[in-house]
Design an enzyme around this catalytic site. Structure first.
Site, mmCIF file in Angstrom:
data_model
loop_
_atom_site.group_PDB
_atom_site.id
_atom_site.type_symbol
_atom_site.label_atom_id
_atom_site.label_comp_id
_atom_site.label_asym_id
_atom_site.label_seq_id
_atom_site.Cartn_x
_atom_site.Cartn_y
_atom_site.Cartn_z
ATOM 1 N N PRO B 9 0.792 -1.033 -0.071
ATOM 2 C CA PRO B 9 0.034 0.082 -0.042
ATOM 3 C C PRO B 9 0.998 1.277 -0.117
ATOM 4 C CG PRO B 9 -0.124 -1.254 1.977
ATOM 5 C CD PRO B 9 0.543 -2.118 1.227
ATOM 6 N N ASN B 10 0.455 2.449 -0.629
ATOM 7 C CA ASN B 10 0.960 3.787 -0.847
ATOM 8 C C ASN B 10 2.200 3.685 -1.505
ATOM 9 O OD1 ASN B 10 -0.836 5.160 0.895
ATOM 10 N ND2 ASN B 10 -0.460 3.749 2.425
ATOM 11 N N ARG B 17 5.681 10.903 -2.442
ATOM 12 C CA ARG B 17 5.310 10.756 -0.910
ATOM 13 C C ARG B 17 6.307 11.139 0.145
ATOM 14 N NH1 ARG B 17 4.991 4.522 1.138
ATOM 15 N NH2 ARG B 17 4.089 5.177 3.377
ATOM 16 N N TYR B 22 11.437 8.465 1.725
ATOM 17 C CA TYR B 22 11.169 7.427 0.649
ATOM 18 C C TYR B 22 12.159 7.692 -0.549
ATOM 19 C CZ TYR B 22 7.856 5.565 3.599
ATOM 20 O OH TYR B 22 7.068 5.092 4.665
ATOM 21 N N ASN B 73 7.645 -5.999 -0.770
ATOM 22 C CA ASN B 73 7.712 -4.647 0.272
ATOM 23 C C ASN B 73 6.362 -4.505 0.596
ATOM 24 O OD1 ASN B 73 7.669 -2.401 1.411
ATOM 25 N ND2 ASN B 73 8.820 -1.171 -0.103
ATOM 26 N N ALA B 76 2.977 -0.889 4.929
ATOM 27 C CA ALA B 76 2.284 -0.753 6.057
ATOM 28 C C ALA B 76 1.559 -2.390 6.503
ATOM 29 C CB ALA B 76 1.139 0.084 5.971
ATOM 30 N N HIS B 79 3.290 -4.639 9.341
ATOM 31 C CA HIS B 79 3.058 -4.637 10.828
ATOM 32 C C HIS B 79 1.654 -4.908 11.320
ATOM 33 C CE1 HIS B 79 6.426 -2.557 9.781
ATOM 34 N NE2 HIS B 79 5.988 -1.501 9.283
ATOM 35 N N ASP B 86 0.361 -15.516 6.376
ATOM 36 C CA ASP B 86 -0.191 -16.967 6.045
ATOM 37 C C ASP B 86 0.044 -17.474 4.554
ATOM 38 O OD1 ASP B 86 -0.729 -17.158 8.743
ATOM 39 O OD2 ASP B 86 -2.814 -17.264 8.538
ATOM 40 N N GLU B 97 11.703 -10.184 2.075
ATOM 41 C CA GLU B 97 10.916 -9.157 2.803
ATOM 42 C C GLU B 97 11.984 -7.769 2.525
ATOM 43 O OE1 GLU B 97 8.961 -9.088 6.421
ATOM 44 O OE2 GLU B 97 9.449 -7.000 6.821
ATOM 45 N N HIS B 99 12.386 -3.281 2.814
ATOM 46 C CA HIS B 99 11.718 -2.043 3.062
ATOM 47 C C HIS B 99 12.830 -0.831 2.372
ATOM 48 C CE1 HIS B 99 8.717 -3.589 5.661
ATOM 49 N NE2 HIS B 99 9.771 -4.513 5.948
ATOM 50 N N SER B 101 12.978 2.500 3.379
ATOM 51 C CA SER B 101 13.531 3.168 4.526
ATOM 52 C C SER B 101 13.980 2.162 5.698
ATOM 53 C CB SER B 101 12.449 4.042 5.295
ATOM 54 O OG SER B 101 11.523 3.291 5.675
ATOM 55 N N ARG B 106 12.240 4.121 12.755
ATOM 56 C CA ARG B 106 11.065 5.101 12.924
ATOM 57 C C ARG B 106 10.192 4.752 13.798
ATOM 58 N NH1 ARG B 106 9.004 4.419 6.808
ATOM 59 N NH2 ARG B 106 7.663 6.161 7.666
ATOM 60 N N ARG B 110 6.540 0.167 13.743
ATOM 61 C CA ARG B 110 7.305 -0.260 12.495
ATOM 62 C C ARG B 110 8.505 -1.602 12.686
ATOM 63 N NH1 ARG B 110 4.960 2.829 8.429
ATOM 64 N NH2 ARG B 110 4.676 4.966 9.250
#
Lengths: 151, 151, 151, 151, 151, 151, 151, 151, 151, 151, 151, 151
Positions: B9-10, B17, B22, B73, B76, B79, B86, B97, B99, B101, B106, B110
């Site tokens: 998301p985002n 953003r 970022y 990635n 949000a 978390h 699953d 996985e 990220h 940043s 942070r 997070r």
């Protein structure tokens, strides 16, 4: 450009120690791997291992003088050492934290890192090959920030 | 060999953003970067972005059929999503996985990932260049495990 | 000046759903109320409701293009959605969080909001009339900040 | 109809105290604003400020006799005063809790309110203009509940 | 022998305040009850109520000079006042803590008393009649400890 | 009118057990004291002690048939027994919880009572004389509630 | 009488996904089983699966119109979705929560259900056969409450 | 240069109150000590004590007008007063927090200070002589910061 | 095939005890229901109730010799008994945990079960009819595992 | 009279390390300052710095032989070292803990000191000048306790 | 000299119960072992096992009369029984707590012992041979304390 | 057969350090005791003490080469050292953890051991005689596991 590669406690036993978690490669194998990567990138590498928190603190403090960045596998000290955190913050250098195993998948106390918040970034779970990615990512960062280069 | 690169998301807003966190690269820049790396490695890449937890769950479930591994990635959802955790566990695929940043530096919420414990590994803090290291680390892992290759 | 009014999950059931907590007004009543307030203030309003976290994320992201501010009742997602928090932060718009009931007086998990810390302000407990105060407060803020007006 | 507006500790310093958080308006400005709103609504307002928890407790207890509702900015006592909570519950009056700054975005101890659970509603983050919305929302509530009026 | 009976915040409202919890007796009824018990026991009683933490602190400090023991209903300050705890400890007098309602059966924050650990004993849940048992228990304790009397 | 006085684990050792905490009186002394109080009040008393949680559960269940109220010192089971809590709630009788020592001033695990929230009231810290106040308070409560008597 | 059977995220993978935990039966097997039970009971069944929290929220909201009760396996959303909890509460229908595996015996985050507190009941650990018991228990409840039938 | 020395609740009892913790010196002894130090340093001192949180809040607020710094022993309010914290932050003055006893070595609730984070510094455990070091450290700080002096 | 049905503390009071929570059926009604189900299934049932944790431990230990499975309603011991947990684990038998009321909807301490993690499964909230589903689910499990039968 | 001044990890970097937090003075400046103070007081000072927890433990243990007290800035070890705590307790010497920065105003993990509870006292936030106050306070304490001198 | 050896719940099943954790030796084997050790030491041993918390409480209370010390394996009651803790403290005897398995390496709730803090010492993880070391250590302690013998 | 006996920080001070907790025996006394036991058992012993976490890590790592087991008193590092835990796990040797005092009866932070979960067993509270039982238990374990010997 010079990169310091630091290994923390018990990593001198690598290859003998719980191979189901840490694999069969030794610290010497890591040094060979890291030097090959350094040659490929045209940078200098210095590898050190210590079981002493204080010695790691000193090496990080000394690195200000002659290194451009640090790759560190703080091992057990990741979860307990404010002193290494403070040394990293004091160094002013970009530092990459690295773990051989996927620490998120182990005991809950291994999910907390005192050191990661003051690092550039971290990676875990890629076995000893993680050292390659850590060195490459650090050198790429150093070159980009010194040249203003984008993707 | 085919790798699925998923963005959560985002991330469609990347570049617009909060660039202080970022950076200025966009999702299109990431796709360009990832394809260049894929060409270099001789593998196929498919990039997708969704703001929907359920859609990400479905794509991961579908990946069993035609992908060899996933770089995700989860943004949000890292978390908050047991559903993506699953899905990753159910896929049986190696998943990395990532990220952009350094999430350790942070807000405290997070620092918890539901997804990392069922992944192969994770990396954070290297900006969009992290996608390169994630893809390289995943492909290297896939080749080593399929060939029994060591360092 | 345009204000987006967003309603989160289960709010389409308003008026039928647990009226002892949420009252007898419907979502249509809210839209009528909000439009009357908008007319009074001379601004444009757009009302939307979704049960999908991802859809709310997208609408907030899109609002950057054509809205000046957002009034959001995130309902259940208030307490669980980092994705909506990130969308609000990414939008760069002033956002007002609103709850129909007094969430402080209900289950303890309703006392935590992921979204309020990245909002301009929040209000709760005034029933559907809270939408009037939220819109008025947001518009007043937008006008003051655009004109440097004081009390 | 009479509304008591109470301000808690340190609010006598408003305008001088950390203006980046609380703005430049003074307590006198708030009283002027609130009286203008009261005139507009045709109600009586009484404004008081105290730094003493016990004095606030007494004023709330006394309000039963001659007020119809209370707007209170409990400031620091929000987070520590069970005595004010008990006074609000004992008063049997509708009470609106108000904060000038967005308390959700500050220190974590400011996220807990002993008082909100026994109030009608609360609002925060709208600067001193929040007093206008608090008074309007309270009066609107008092009129609706005394007349059975809906939206 | 003189006993000080102290009542904390909001207890001046007794009889009017939430009678389903606190009953219909007033503070004057308690004083009548307590004086009747004092007559029966042949001791002097002084009753005081304050909504001010600081005033309660001062009365407890002053009690060293002319009282033999204290019965205190600290009300809301039970759960928040280290200052009253310190005053009780500093007084060196036997102090009995008393609550009209059964505080164990109410909100969880009412289960913690800063004051009870430095008291002789405490009792709760017996309504205003609890003051009788508190005074009797305190006087009985004072007589026994001054005379070495056993059961 | 009949009152059951129950004593929990280790109270058969009273007088021998840690007299600095519990005093020198024995369980027999308590029975004598309690019977004297019962005579004074004109009620019947039955005293029992058990070290068995299950036996206490059964006695409380049986009390529904022929007792009007219970005074219980659950001793160690105060802090660990949901079964006794459920028995008290199931009995429908008014129950007074009593502790000889001031449990608030001891180990932190002694500050939690599973039983107090379903009791009429509790008292602690008055030594074995607490049994007198517990019986008197219970009988006074039974008489007032059966006759509608006030203070 | 009509019963809605809802399955949450990743359950479309049943039979392929971690069979040591979830067994080898597929979602189609569950539907066959459930329909056989429905026939036996003389009720209508509708089976649906979604990976989208918002879609589950909507189906539950719609069920008010034409269903008498719901059997739901919320899977991962059990532990994270306040939205589904609110939908269940808003529906006013009796709802049975079901888990194929014994969630109590897995990761600690699986021990918390946002949904169970607003359900009629829940069952876990009986494999896909749990759907039979859930449907039977729900229908039996619906018949008893509509007819006042006892055991 | 003028320094305000504030003492909080129960400190008027100093010398009489638990001398094993606080020593035998009285508040008057502290004032004598502090004035001797002030003379030595050539600064003006004003000493005040209050048991009222609100009065301390007011004195701190007033100090903006005519003091250069504050030494405060907030005593019990250290651990419970957000109002004093806010007053200190609002004053904009350098403030030194001081405790006579070593609060770290006492009850765990004494280890938390709401006030220290907004102070210049704090010291504890040096008995009443701590006031000398607090005044000296504050004056030295004021002189250095007004003159740019280093060690 | 023989099934042991165990009931824990206070369940001998069923029907009299808080019927708004537990209903009006008695333990005898449960036994009648369970025997009817056993007849229907062609298995033997033995029903026992105890208020003693130790007795339940012994019966579970003895069941190894002559039972094939256990249905247990551990009542209050669910939340406090490691001994019963250990007995269940030691028995090596499939055990079904059952609660008459929906324990998830009651006090928070009832949400923790020491016993469920070592059981086959659990169900709660179906009233005394839950015993039917528990027995049926257990027998069905025993038959399937002894015959390799699938859905 | 001899005082040992110990500095912990990273303090050798003082002056270079994050001067916005720690200032521009170096460890040598501290030694100069401390020696000047020692001359003024007529005592002997020995200054040592170590990055090794074990070395600090040893120096504290050795100090029993020839020192009268210790001033220690344990730096990062403050928050993690039980070994230094035990060494301080074992030494039997009065020890003053000192921090250059105001540790209460930094990360939450810096608010916990393992060492302060076994010290005479502590001070923080006065920059390197804190060493002066620490030495003066310690020497004053040593002289008073050896001579029975009061204020 | 007489030593009581107590075994708690489920230990009568030893040898049959989860041998991978507890081994294949039975309670009878332990008694044989312990008696052999007792003969070797010239002391009397009495071995008892109970599944009842209350019975263990009584045996410990009775031991005051005719035993010199106790070795106890409280098994599951270790983690839940304040009653046994109180019995041990009340007995005034030296008590050694023993566990067959290494309880630190099992579920987290097994890491808490209510009983160890009031014992002389504890040992765990040595299998049934731990009984030998427990008896030897207890007898050695009894002889040393009765004779003032050192190492 | 060779056993390494390791002592951690501050144990070189034994006999001088807080004898009320640790007794009057010195480290030399322990070595004498341990050697006498070794002679008795026919094994070789090597005793070492270090205050350095890193040195203990190295000695444990080296022990793989020439020792059969380790007895370790990690002292303060018990509660803080993940590095020693990792060294113990890496060694693959049976390790016995030992504490001279009963750590369960001291500060709460002493109740957590990072090391015990990876040890064979642990014992505490038997004074320096604990070393005898630790060595005997370890040797007995080594002999039994190498010979398949039972009780």
């Amino acid at each position: 450009m010079k990169v310091l590669v630091l290994n923390g406690p018990n990593l001198h036993l690598l290859g003998q120690r719980e191979p189901s978690i840490y694999g069969y490669e030794t610290l010497a194998d890591i040094e060979t791997l890291v030097e090959r990567v350094a040659d490929d990138l045209g940078v200098t590498i210095e590898c050190r291992q210590s079981n002493h928190e204080g010695e790691l603190v000193e090496w990080i403090g000394d690195a200000r003088a002659d290194c451009d960045g640090i790759v560190i596998n703080p091992a057990a000290y990741t979860h307990t050492s404010v002193a290494i955190r403070d040394a990293v913050a004091a160094s002013g250098l970009p530092v990459v934290e690295l773990h051989i195993s996927n620490v998120s998948a182990r005991e809950s106390f291994r999910r907390t890192s005192f050191i990661a918040p003051v690092c550039l970034g971290m990676l875990s779970g890629f076995g000893v090959r993680g050292y390659e990615w850590a060195v490459r990512a650090l050198v790429e960062h150093l070159r980009r920030t010194s040249k203003g280069k984008t993707v």
